[in-house]
Design a protein around this motif. Structure first.
Motif, PDB file in Angstrom:
ATOM      1  N   UNK A 212       0.853  -1.187   0.000  1.00 50.85           N
ATOM      2  CA  UNK A 212       0.000   0.000   0.000  1.00 50.85           C
ATOM      3  C   UNK A 212       0.884   1.229   0.000  1.00 50.85           C
ATOM      4  N   UNK A 213       0.380   2.360  -0.532  1.00 50.14           N
ATOM      5  CA  UNK A 213       1.195   3.567  -0.541  1.00 50.14           C
ATOM      6  C   UNK A 213       1.528   4.013   0.878  1.00 50.14           C
ATOM      7  N   UNK A 214       2.682   4.647   1.006  1.00 48.39           N
ATOM      8  CA  UNK A 214       3.094   5.145   2.323  1.00 48.39           C
ATOM      9  C   UNK A 214       2.096   6.180   2.826  1.00 48.39           C
ATOM     10  N   UNK A 215       1.890   6.194   4.132  1.00 47.46           N
ATOM     11  CA  UNK A 215       0.955   7.154   4.723  1.00 47.46           C
ATOM     12  C   UNK A 215       1.429   8.579   4.474  1.00 47.46           C
ATOM     13  N   UNK A 216       0.497   9.440   4.103  1.00 46.03           N
ATOM     14  CA  UNK A 216       0.842  10.834   3.847  1.00 46.03           C
ATOM     15  C   UNK A 216       1.093  11.564   5.156  1.00 46.03           C
ATOM     16  N   UNK A 217       1.928  12.586   5.101  1.00 45.60           N
ATOM     17  CA  UNK A 217       2.134  13.444   6.264  1.00 45.60           C
ATOM     18  C   UNK A 217       0.868  14.253   6.503  1.00 45.60           C
ATOM     19  N   UNK A 218       0.716  14.868   7.670  1.00 47.23           N
ATOM     20  CA  UNK A 218      -0.488  15.672   7.920  1.00 47.23           C
ATOM     21  C   UNK A 218      -0.712  16.746   6.866  1.00 47.23           C
ATOM     22  N   UNK A 219       0.355  17.401   6.440  1.00 45.44           N
ATOM     23  CA  UNK A 219       0.214  18.453   5.424  1.00 45.44           C
ATOM     24  C   UNK A 219      -0.195  17.864   4.077  1.00 45.44           C
ATOM     25  N   UNK A 220       0.423  16.742   3.707  1.00 47.14           N
ATOM     26  CA  UNK A 220       0.073  16.087   2.446  1.00 47.14           C
ATOM     27  C   UNK A 220      -1.363  15.574   2.489  1.00 47.14           C
ATOM     28  N   UNK A 221      -1.747  15.028   3.614  1.00 50.79           N
ATOM     29  CA  UNK A 221      -3.110  14.517   3.761  1.00 50.79           C
ATOM     30  C   UNK A 221      -4.130  15.638   3.585  1.00 50.79           C
ATOM     31  N   UNK A 222      -3.853  16.794   4.154  1.00 51.47           N
ATOM     32  CA  UNK A 222      -4.753  17.938   4.011  1.00 51.47           C
ATOM     33  C   UNK A 222      -4.864  18.356   2.546  1.00 51.47           C
ATOM     34  N   UNK A 223      -3.730  18.365   1.843  1.00 48.92           N
ATOM     35  CA  UNK A 223      -3.737  18.725   0.426  1.00 48.92           C
ATOM     36  C   UNK A 223      -4.542  17.726  -0.386  1.00 48.92           C
ATOM     37  N   UNK A 224      -4.311  16.441  -0.144  1.00 55.84           N
ATOM     38  CA  UNK A 224      -5.019  15.401  -0.884  1.00 55.84           C
ATOM     39  C   UNK A 224      -6.517  15.454  -0.606  1.00 55.84           C
TER      40      UNK A 224
END
Length: 505
Positions: free
Chosen positions: A22-34
């Motif tokens: 599975x893809x690596x977990x996004x950072x909090x900032x990346x998660x917000x962007x996604x």
């Protein structure tokens, strides 16, 4: 027959490790962007839905005005909306109850669509407002000859396979639709010795162009198949996977599709001379060839586009089931697309795939060098192409001195998220910052990076690719899991696990 690489070449091949499950977990900032991208993209998907039927249109203008919805839809459009709805639920954009309502309406609509009864196959174009079969093109008035596409039906069947897992309340109805679709109707056993190949589709009545009378599923009803087969291992493989998983197509058909065409002069019309070996899988001789591009070696697609390579693994975990083949090839394919946009053509951006043309209409874009088709899908409006030749069989031509107005499409970067997450997010951020490329429904369809022209439309197919990529990224591959049930895995995974491709970077 079996040949081997020279010792010198074999020594230079670096085999990449398989990508994680599975893809690596996004950072909090990346998660917000996604999550922001997902929220806006979902807005465009819902804007395309006709309130009378719950079915999406093919596209809508960037304003999201209801009056700009297209007057047609397709099985692929319906498929992308189904999995987008599940993605929106899993991400948390909508409640489970809303997702169920939306999916139930679509299943009900699909049950009402006219189709080819002896094969259970759906036709290419329907009116999303009335669900009637389109027989006259709304914009031009030209006659539409009803056609059942093997790939369009493959995507719809794949979505139904997901729905019967993801939405238990409609599982029985989804499964009834799925099992009524007979993919033998495209399978020509004589298309290639031992494995057969799939035709592109069929018309129920003899069309004006080239066709071949057939009755592949033995229904006693003659249809008129396309004169061409699908021989390349490109996006059309989704139909092969579905047919094999349903037990309608032989398993060894998977090995009948070309990784590259062979390296003899009989095939010298192809884009470049491959390097490869012959191996035997399931009793089938397979030429495991690769193409070279800017120091990379990879298994190409037909035209060199991101859609061809990376839409299928949003559903099918090719990179884990085929860790030594697809698992190595997919990230190299992304690297090749990046190398083309940043280093070769020097656009400053990357991600080339069929999309709306910023100058109007629709066009196929890609990286010509990593497609088997000689004419290829080019990356710029000027159709700048390469010709490396084919060894002694066909002389090559000088490399292009420069490239023109390159066209990038955001959905290509979203497809690449799994394999180059930081680079994909950076590319998207640059496109958004540097162009008028983002609207109320997320990224517009395409950007010509030197003229600055933008295709300000949203397409159900392209937005659906974005939604499933985001759904996987934000739910640790839940969308993949709905397709890759233990039953499907038991059939497909052993096939994909057989090969080791000699790709390198």
């Amino acid at each position: 027959m079996r040949t081997r690489l020279s010792a010198a070449l074999a020594a230079c091949l670096v085999l990449l490790p398989a990508v994680p499950a599975a893809p690596a977990a996004a950072s909090p900032a990346e998660k917000k962007t996604l999550e922001g991208y997902a929220r806006d993209t979902w807005r465009s998907m819902t804007a395309m839905v006709d309130p009378a039927t719950g079915v999406p249109a093919d596209k809508i203008e960037g304003t999201l005005a209801a009056a700009t919805r297209a007057k047609v839809t397709s099985p692929t459009n319906i498929a992308t909306y189904l999995w987008s709805t599940v993605a929106a639920r899993d991400i948390g954009l909508i409640r489970k109850s809303e997702a169920l309502t939306r999916v139930t309406r679509v299943i009900g609509a699909v049950e009402r669509l006219e189709r080819h009864t002896p094969t259970g196959q759906f036709y290419n174009w329907y009116d999303p407002h009335t669900l009637a079969l389109v027989r006259t093109w709304p914009e031009s008035g030209s006659v539409v000859e009803p056609f059942a596409s093997s790939v369009d039906n493959g995507w719809l069947a794949a979505a139904l396979m997901m729905i019967r897992t993801a939405v238990p309340q409609v599982a029985g109805r989804a499964n009834a639709l799925l099992t009524s679709m007979d993919f033998r109707s495209y399978y020509d056993p004589a298309g290639k010795p031992d494995t057969g190949l799939l035709r592109g589709g069929f018309w129920p009545e003899q069309p004006s162009g080239c066709s071949v009378a057939s009755d592949y599923n033995g229904s006693g009803t003659t249809v008129y198949s396309t004169c061409h087969h699908y021989g390349a291992l490109t996006e059309t493989r989704i139909t092969s996977y579905v047919g094999i998983a349903l037990g309608q197509i032989p398993k060894n058909h998977y090995f009948g599709m070309w990784r590259t065409l062979p390296d003899t002069c009989d095939w010298s019309w192809a884009e470049q001379k491959p390097v490869g070996v012959w191996e035997t899988h399931q009793g089938v001789n397979v030429f495991e060839g690769t193409y070279g591009y800017r120091g990379l070696r990879l298994v190409p697609t037909w035209g060199g586009s991101m859609f061809e390579a990376l839409m299928v693994p949003q559903l099918v975990p090719e990179d884990t089931w085929g860790a030594r083949s697809w698992g190595r090839n997919h990230p190299i394919y992304v690297a090749a697309q990046r190398a083309h946009g940043l280093d070769d053509a020097r656009y400053g951006y990357w991600g080339f795939s069929p999309s709306n043309n910023p100058s109007g209409g629709y066009r196929e874009y890609g990286v010509d060098a990593i497609g088997m088709d000689t004419d290829g899908y080019t990356s710029d409006q000027e159709r700048t192409s390469v010709d490396y030749g084919f060894g002694d069989c066909r002389p090559g031509k000088p490399e292009p001195a420069s490239y023109g107005d390159g066209v990038v499409t955001p959905h290509a970067s979203f497809l690449a998220l799994r394999y180059a997450p930081a680079q994909a997010l950076d590319n998207l951020a640059k496109i958004k910052a540097d162009f008028d490329a983002y609207g109320p429904g997320g990224f517009y369809d395409a950007v010509a990076v030197r003229s600055g022209q933008v295709a300000k439309q949203y397409l159900a197919l392209d937005q659906g690719m974005i939604m499933i990529a985001l759904g996987n990224a934000l739910s640790r591959d839940a969308l993949r899991g709905y397709f890759a049930t233990p039953q499907v895995r038991a059939v497909l995974a052993p096939l994909l696990a057989e090969e080791t491709w000699n790709v390198s970077r």
